[in-house]
Design an enzyme around this catalytic site. Structure first.
Site, PDB file in Angstrom:
ATOM      1  N   SER A 128      -0.334  -1.708  11.134  1.00 41.29           N
ATOM      2  CA  SER A 128      -1.507  -2.277  10.496  1.00 41.29           C
ATOM      3  C   SER A 128      -2.696  -2.392  11.447  1.00 41.29           C
ATOM      4  CB  SER A 128      -1.121  -3.625   9.876  1.00 41.29           C
ATOM      5  OG  SER A 128      -2.094  -4.073   8.978  1.00 41.29           O
ATOM      6  N   ASP A 205       1.592   1.977   0.004  1.00 39.15           N
ATOM      7  CA  ASP A 205       1.271   0.948   0.984  1.00 39.15           C
ATOM      8  C   ASP A 205       0.654  -0.284   0.326  1.00 39.15           C
ATOM      9  OD1 ASP A 205      -0.628  -0.456   2.906  1.00 39.15           O
ATOM     10  OD2 ASP A 205       0.374   0.869   4.318  1.00 39.15           O
ATOM     11  N   HIS A 229       3.513  -1.782   2.529  1.00 39.32           N
ATOM     12  CA  HIS A 229       2.959  -2.097   3.843  1.00 39.32           C
ATOM     13  C   HIS A 229       3.926  -2.948   4.662  1.00 39.32           C
ATOM     14  CE1 HIS A 229      -0.398  -2.255   6.610  1.00 39.32           C
ATOM     15  NE2 HIS A 229      -0.236  -3.565   6.739  1.00 39.32           N
TER      16      HIS A 229
END
Length: 248
Positions: A128, A205, A229
């Site tokens: 991330s 995601d 994610h």
């Protein structure tokens, strides 16, 4: 047990909490085991015929509001693939501060890992917003000379429009597509130096928007059919692939 035999066992590893990552509420977590092997032992391994690829120290870099606890599963997978706990480290930083400062902190952290282990280079694995911290370190601060491999998991490498939800913070402003920060890390060569770069990203995601933001020109980019994610943090198949990449 061979590294590949160990990897086959990763599917049997019980899923553990991945804790927090991008846009989840952070909790405190103990730092990764940072017990270091001595420089003498590293040199002895060299003299005995070369250091195994799994002796490369790995530094994990979490995402927005994340912590070292995000990497519990990843570290288990790396251990099953031949790494010692003494070569697995997690860098923690201020998610609400400034990613320039966070990247400078990463530079110091990497230098400390090198000093503790006697290694000339480390591998970085990020998730991330950790992609922004890592890319700034490698490209703007010249950290690529200290990094053998860079693996970016759902990295916000070209920004994400989801960061519009937290623009009161400098880090989120930097993470928004088109920011001057994004401009710095994407202008020209996105994969500088001799570092080997790879990314993993997915259309499922849901946080990195567009999901192709993770891709880096010059990297080996791996599309994953459908992974969320947060799900990436406990995906033992992807994490096993990353361990293979770092060991290569």
């Amino acid at each position: 047990m061979s590294r590949r035999s160990a990897r086959r066992r990763t599917g049997a590893v019980a899923a553990v909490a991945a804790a927090l990552a991008l846009f989840s509420s952070a909790t405190s977590a103990g730092a990764a085991d940072t017990t270091a092997t001595t420089v003498a032992s590293v040199k002895a391994a060299d003299a005995a015929g070369g250091v195994l690829s799994t002796s490369t120290p790995v530094v994990f870099v979490h995402g927005y509001t994340g912590s070292a606890s995000n990497w519990t599963t990843a570290m288990s997978v790396f251990r099953l693939n031949g790494w010692s706990s003494s070569h697995l480290f997690a860098y923690e930083y201020n998610s609400y501060g400034n990613n320039v400062t966070n990247a400078q902190g990463l530079a110091s952290f990497v230098n400390n890992v090198k000093a503790r282990t006697g290694a000339s280079k480390v591998a970085l694995v990020n998730h991330s917003m950790g992609g922004l911290v890592s890319q700034y370190y490698l490209k703007v601060l010249g950290g690529n000379t200290n990094v053998s491999h860079l693996a970016s998991i759902a990295g916000a490498n070209h920004g994400t429009t989801y960061a519009g939800a937290c623009l009161i913070y400098t880090t989120c402003q930097q993470m928004y597509p088109g920011s001057s920060f994004i401009g710095q890390i994407t202008a020209g060569d996105e994969t500088p130096g001799s570092t080997r770069y790879a990314t993993w990203y997915s259309p499922c995601d849901g946080i990195i928007i567009p999901y192709t933001s993770t891709r880096l020109d010059g990297a080996t980019n791996h599309p994953v059919a459908c992974q969320t994610h947060i799900g990436f943090l406990t995906d033992t198949s992807v994490l096993g692939d990353i361990a293979d990449f770092v060991a290569s």
